[in-house]
Every structure is written in C-alpha cells, then in structure tokens.
Design an enzyme around this catalytic site. Structure first.
Site, PDB file in Angstrom:
ATOM      1  N   TYR A 126       0.918  -1.270   0.179  1.00 54.59           N
ATOM      2  CA  TYR A 126      -0.067  -0.125  -0.090  1.00 54.59           C
ATOM      3  C   TYR A 126       0.872   1.330  -0.104  1.00 54.59           C
ATOM      4  CZ  TYR A 126      -4.350  -2.646   0.881  1.00 54.59           C
ATOM      5  OH  TYR A 126      -5.298  -3.645   0.836  1.00 54.59           O
ATOM      6  N   LEU A 154      -1.587  -8.624  -0.322  1.00 61.05           N
ATOM      7  CA  LEU A 154      -1.372  -8.152  -1.581  1.00 61.05           C
ATOM      8  C   LEU A 154      -0.816  -9.084  -2.654  1.00 61.05           C
ATOM      9  CD1 LEU A 154      -1.146  -4.464  -1.336  1.00 61.05           C
ATOM     10  CD2 LEU A 154      -3.172  -5.766  -1.403  1.00 61.05           C
ATOM     11  N   GLY A 157      -1.571  -8.770  -9.130  1.00 57.07           N
ATOM     12  CA  GLY A 157      -2.783  -8.824  -9.915  1.00 57.07           C
ATOM     13  C   GLY A 157      -3.998  -8.501  -9.274  1.00 57.07           C
ATOM     14  N   ILE A 280      22.201   0.957 -12.979  1.00 58.19           N
ATOM     15  CA  ILE A 280      22.274  -0.133 -13.882  1.00 58.19           C
ATOM     16  C   ILE A 280      23.296  -1.017 -13.694  1.00 58.19           C
ATOM     17  CG2 ILE A 280      22.813  -0.210 -16.422  1.00 58.19           C
ATOM     18  CD1 ILE A 280      21.239   2.379 -16.782  1.00 58.19           C
ATOM     19  N   PHE A 285      24.525  -6.703 -12.304  1.00 54.99           N
ATOM     20  CA  PHE A 285      25.511  -7.586 -11.493  1.00 54.99           C
ATOM     21  C   PHE A 285      24.673  -8.406 -10.714  1.00 54.99           C
ATOM     22  CE2 PHE A 285      29.420  -4.951 -12.301  1.00 54.99           C
ATOM     23  CZ  PHE A 285      29.968  -6.077 -12.610  1.00 54.99           C
ATOM     24  N   ASP A 453      16.378 -10.141  20.417  1.00 52.29           N
ATOM     25  CA  ASP A 453      17.047  -9.406  21.365  1.00 52.29           C
ATOM     26  C   ASP A 453      17.515  -7.991  21.056  1.00 52.29           C
ATOM     27  OD1 ASP A 453      17.709  -8.787  24.049  1.00 52.29           O
ATOM     28  OD2 ASP A 453      19.575 -10.239  24.077  1.00 52.29           O
TER      29      ASP A 453
END
Ligand SMILES: *[C@@H]1O[C@H](CO)[C@@H](O)[C@H](O)[C@H]1NC(C)=O
Ligand SMILES: *[C@@H]1O[C@H](CO)[C@@H](O)[C@H](O)[C@H]1NC(C)=O
Ligand SMILES: *[C@@H]1O[C@H](CO)[C@@H](O)[C@H](O)[C@H]1NC(C)=O
Ligand SMILES: *[C@@H]1O[C@H](CO)[C@@H](O)[C@H](O)[C@H]1NC(C)=O
Ligand SMILES: *[C@@H]1O[C@H](CO)[C@@H](O)[C@H](O)[C@H]1NC(C)=O
Length: 612
Positions: A126, A154, A157, A280, A285, A453
C-alpha cells in the site's frame, strides 16, 4: 430581537466553519498506520456533493503515456489527451506534469475520485502504491480502508480500489470565483509562492484552501489543493526535474539562494544520471549473480527493486554471497587479545584484538553456537554485524567480528557531550540503519529470522556512527502460527523490550523485533533508559510515552521527554513523527504493528524531510 441577531451571528459563524477549507495534513498523510482522519482524504465540505476536479500527475515510466496514465487514474483517454493538448497515444517526457480530469464525489465523509489499480511487482504494498505509483494522490491509510486485503495479503494482479484525493469548492470559494480545485502533489523544490505564480492564483487563496499558515512547510509527496477560476491548461504545466528521493543530495547543504536554478537543475541532472548509471551496473551484477545462484533469491530481489535505496545497500546485496569464513587457531586468538587481558576487554566476554594490524572484536561463548554461526555466515548486510571468523577450543567458541569503534548505542546515548549526540539527523540515520538491518533479516534470509533481542546495547556504532545490529544469540527462525510447545526456557530477552504476546505465549514472530525496535526508537528520541524509577516503582519508558501519545495535545507533554541535547523548536514535528512511528511499533496487537519494510519507508521519509 437581540437573541435573534445573536443566533444569526452564530449561524453565520457555524457556516464559516462548515465552509472552512481543507486542512493540510502535512506529512501524516504519508503514514500508513494513520488514524488521523484529516490525513485521509479531503472532507466533504464543498457546496456540491460532486463536481469536476483535476489532478496533476508527473509522468514517470511505466506511467508516462496517455493510455497508462488514464488507466492508472481510471479517467478517459480522450479527456486526458485533449486537456494536455496531445494525441491519445502520446508519451510524455519523464517529470512532465500531466493534467488529469476526474469526477469528484462525496462518499461518506470524504471526497474521492474512483480509480482501480492492479498490484504489480514494483508496486506491491500500500505504501509504495500510494506514494510512488500515485505520487501521494491517494493515501496509504485510505487504500487500506477501501480494500479488504491486509498489507500482507496483496498478491500480484489483485485489483484494488483507489480513492484519489480531490475536492469540490466550498461556498466561500465559489463566491470568490473558484470553479475547480486541482490536487497537486508537492515536489521537493516547491513553495506556495512558486505554485501560485505558475497557476496564476493568489498565495492567499492557496493558503486558504489548505488551511496553511504563511510560510508553513509543505512536504514532497503530499498534496495541496489549488483553487482555479478556469480549467487548468497545458501551458501551466512544466517538466519537473525531480530527484529520486533517496539518492544522495549534496547540493542541499548549501543555501539555495547561492545558485541559479539552472545550475541546480544541471546538478540534479548529473546526480540523477550518475545514480541511474550506478543502479544499472548494480542491477546488472545482481541479475548475473541471481542467474547463477538460481531460484531462492530471485523473488526477493524482484521485490527489492523498488527499495533500491542508497548504493551501500546494493553493495551488500552483491556481497551477500558467502565468501567463506575464516577459521582462527586458538593461538592466534590468544595472541591478538594478549591472552584476554583486561586492557583488551571491551565489555562482558567481548575483547578487542589486533589481527595482522587489523582490529577485530572477539566474543567468547561457552554455549554451542553452531546455529548462530550458521546464521551469521549466511547473512551479509551493512547493518548487521559481520562475522569475520570463528575458533573453537575445548568446547568454548570464539566469534570474531568487525570492531565497532564507537561502541554500543546505549553507551553512546549516555555520552554527555552534545557534539555528536545532539543531532537529529544522526539519530534518524541510526534508527534507519537498525530498521534496514531488521528488514533484511525478516525478509531476505531463508528461513526468515527473528533477532529476538533488539535493544540499544545490541546496536553497535562504527567510527562514522553508522549502526550495525549485533548479538544473534537469541536469533531464531520465525514461526507464523501459534505453536503449542511451551517455550518457558525460550522466553528470554531483555525486560523493557519484550512484546506482550511473546511474554504470554512465547510466540516468535518478526513482530517481537518490531516491538523492541519501537523501544529503541524511544531511547533515540528521549535519551532515557527503558526502565525509569519513579519513587520505589519502576515504570517502562514505552508505557509512559504510549500513554502520552494517546492524549490530546501530546506535543507539549512529549516535549518534556525529548532528549534535551536535541531540543530545538523546529524539530518538534520530527520528534512527533518519530514518536508516532514508535507508538505504532509498540501496538499491543502484533498484527497491527507495521512491518520493518513500512518502518524503513516512514523513516526514509522523515530523514528526507529532516534535511530541509
Ligand atoms: C481545520 O482545522 C480547524 C481548526 O483546527 C477546524 O476547526 C476545522 O474544522 C478543520 N477543517 C476541516 C475541513 O477539517
Ligand atoms: C489497465 O491495465 C490493466 C493491466 O495492465 C488491465 O488489466 C486493465 O484492464 C486496464 N484498465 C483499463 C481501464 O484499461
Ligand atoms: C497545442 O499544441 C499546438 C502545437 O502542438 C499549439 O500550436 C497550440 O497552441 C497548443 N494549444 C494550447 C492551448 O496550448
Ligand atoms: C466509487 O467506488 C465506491 C466503492 O469504493 C462505490 O461505492 C461508488 O459507487 C463508486 N462511485 C462511482 C461514481 O463509481
Ligand atoms: C492571471 O489572472 C489575472 C486575474 O486574476 C488575469 O487578469 C491575468 O490575465 C492572468 N494572467 C495569465 C497569464 O493568465
């Protein structure tokens, strides 16, 4: 007679109130767990229950053409094309403001324009749907209310109902010739003065429409209403050269007035280009690695794409592939720590040691720690302490970690000097570091782990005051359902940080870390200990703050709890938002606590606004 006049006067006053503007809800519109109604959508206080309204959407792939933007906003393709003076299949340059005509109507207490959205892999929660796909034209909390799915429910689609923020003019506005209200999502460099110039309306009318004070800060990705006497035209729209929110912003440190706009744009352009280039390369990578590794991580990194935050984070993704663990001999350990001399002791059973000129920390553990080693060996994240090597001798284990120069967060907060501790920005960064580490642990390890913890003494700071989470001795794989096993010996952790459901049932979910994180946030805000002595009683800091935040006018009372080293008027707003985030993490009901992913989103926003 006087009575009658007085009534008339009251009636008038009442009318003025009813016809009052929408109130700008500031940043709280970005908050997913929002309960503040005014931060939801615009209230129905216009003259008419429905009207024509307009939105401004900034073209950004994949929503950068007439068809994709009309689909996103469920508006007519022809209408979008015509008002923007383009053809029905036109593509816009990135950042171009696109006018979207919508029908606005009153549903219950709020105005909205209906749209639908199909959940995609890029926009899968959301928060990202509201602030990124819709650029703040809808809000996270109104999406949650309009749709039955929980934030975890969710799936790709899924069709979501999207209420878009819009409003119809009030009677006062109509009387002063306002015909339409335009919902405008604020950009980084925007000021009310600049917006009023562009749309040729007075600042006063914009301030009036949004209940804004003079010079009040307006936040990126939140909306304001612009009252217009005529429909907006494409000649009023510009191409916004907005920077990605989370990339480095060196230029912000200098006063804007010292540079020309043009220079600024050039710099933004260069910065953006570099950012994209780095992105990019890194994505390439990551892709190559994933291809080789196959499977397991694929969907995670898919999800992760829309969180491509600072480059540091991405480096971690690449580095996560195990480079092997060094096995030290006991002789090496002894030599490095000068036979565990008291001078080398950092605290407890942790020693510093020089290994070939490099300082590392050695932790001595008497228990079998193979589980912990297995976990630590497989994680590699900037915000989780890195295991450098291990050693076993006579049933005693020695774990070798990176040495963290500034020690624990707890110790740092105790520091009297305000040079370092007096900065909100630093504290927000530390919070964000811890949140990012937990987010990784909860979402990107398999199986998902719970730290178990989290506390300020388990957060370590390096020389640059960046935080790493340490001590995984209580870490374990998360379970989702209640287990019937009684975990008496498992209910371990530290008082003041324990989630109520964990104490009661021993149930281990990632939400116990979220709870503990909420407490760490409070320590960052207040600088106080988690347990406060009041007379002979001990009170939990979390209980005090939660009860303050539940009251009206929490601000004033909260103020007295803010760490005095941080105090500075203009930060009340930041403190309040941090406290709100903390309180949402401390929600009694575990399922209502935000996920670490959401926490990271909210903190990133706070950090951006803090830079202002
Ligand atoms: C705006 O705020 C004022 C004062 O806080 C309040 O009286 C008014 O009702 C609010 N208006 C709306 C539309 O919520
Ligand atoms: C919008 O796009 C989605 C998926 O791309 C599609 O399923 C939907 O039918 C489209 N809606 C309209 C109104 O074209
Ligand atoms: C629409 O675009 C055409 C050329 O593309 C231009 O001549 C015309 O003035 C524009 N109309 C408006 C209202 O901007
Ligand atoms: C908009 O959607 C709501 C449900 O979210 C529905 O009740 C309402 O009738 C719709 N309005 C229009 C005009 O489609
Ligand atoms: C701006 O608005 C004023 C009226 O408020 C109008 O006279 C003027 O022509 C407008 N300017 C432009 C450039 O549209």
């Amino acid at each position: 007679m006087y009575h009658f006049l007085f009534c008339l006067f009251l009636l008038n006053l009442f009318n003025v109130c009813i016809n009052a503007q929408q109130n700008y809800s500031g940043n709280s519109a970005l908050d997913c767990g929002n309960i503040d109604e005014s931060a939801f959508l615009y209230t129905c206080n216009g003259q008419r229950p429905h009207c024509q309204a307009f939105l401004i959407y900034k073209a950004e792939p994949p929503f950068n053409s007439v068809p994709s933007i009309s689909n996103l906003t469920s508006s007519s393709q022809a209408a979008v094309a015509s008002i923007n003076n383009v053809t029905e299949d036109a593509t816009f340059p990135t950042g171009k403001e696109v006018i979207v005509p919508v029908t606005c109507f009153c549903l219950g207490r709020y105005y909205q324009a209906n749209a639908t959205f199909h959940v995609s892999s890029t926009y899968g929660i959301y928060y990202t749907i509201a602030t990124e796909a819709y650029q703040g034209l809808t809000t996270c909390s109104s999406l949650k209310r309009a749709n039955p799915q929980s934030e975890y429910g969710l799936v790709l689609g899924t069709e979501l109902k999207v209420p878009l923020r819009c409003a119809c003019p009030t009677r006062d506005q109509t009387e002063s010739e306002t015909k339409y209200l335009l919902t405008y999502s604020v950009n980084k460099e925007d000021t009310v003065a600049g917006i009023s110039d562009r749309f040729n309306v007075s600042q006063k009318s914009i301030n009036g429409a949004n209940g804004l004070e003079e010079k009040q800060t307006i936040f990126p990705s939140t909306t304001i209403l612009i009252p217009l006497p005529t429909a907006p035209s494409s000649s009023q729209t510009i191409i916004q050269k907005d920077q990605p929110l989370d990339s480095p912003q060196p230029f912000q440190k200098h006063p804007k007035s010292h540079r020309s706009k043009r220079k600024l744009y050039e710099e933004i352009g260069i910065a953006a280009a570099c950012f994209v280039l780095v992105l990019i390369i890194i994505l390439f990578f990551t892709f190559m690695f994933n291809k080789r590794k196959d499977g397991v991580l694929q969907s995670d990194s898919e999800r992760n794409k829309n969180h491509v935050l600072p480059a540091a984070e991405l480096r971690i993704e690449i580095a996560r592939f195990d480079q092997g663990l060094r096995v030290f001999t006991f002789k090496e350990i002894k030599k490095a720590t000068r036979n565990f001399s008291s001078k080398n002791r950092i605290s407890g059973s942790v020693y510093s040691g020089g290994f070939r000129g490099k300082i590392l920390a050695v932790k001595r553990m008497r228990r079998d720690v193979s589980n912990q080693i297995h976990l630590l060996k497989n994680i590699n994240h900037f915000n989780l302490i890195k295991l450098q090597g291990v050693c076993e001798n006579d049933g005693v284990f020695y774990l070798v970690f990176k040495y963290m120069k500034k020690g624990s967060l707890r110790d740092w907060l105790r520091n009297e000097s305000t040079d370092e501790t007096g900065s909100w920005m630093r504290r927000i960064q530390i919070a964000l570091d811890v949140a990012n580490g937990l987010y990784y642990l909860h979402s990107f390890t398999k199986p998902a782990y719970v730290h178990g913890d989290i506390k300020s003494s388990n957060v370590l700071l390096n020389s640059g005051l960046r935080a790493k989470i340490a001590n995984f001795s209580l870490a374990r794989a998360a379970v989702n359902e209640k287990s019937s096993v009684v975990f008496t010996s498992w209910v371990s952790g530290t008082r003041g940080y324990l989630a109520p459901e964990f104490v009661e049932t021993g149930q281990v979910t990632s939400k116990i870390d979220v709870f503990a994180f909420g407490v760490v946030l409070l320590e960052l805000i207040t600088g106080k200990y988690t347990i406060i002595a009041q007379g002979r009683r001990e009170i939990l800091l979390s209980e005090i703050i939660v009860s303050i935040m539940e009251k009206d006018g929490a601000e004033a009372e909260l103020n007295s709890f803010i760490d005095p080293r941080l105090k500075c008027d203009k930060w009340t707003e930041i403190a309040l938002r941090m406290a709100q985030l903390s309180v949402s993490c401390l929600t009694e009901e575990p399922t209502k606590r935000p996920s670490m992913e959401e926490v990271v989103s909210v903190l990133s926003k706070i950090r951006v606004d803090c830079k202002y």
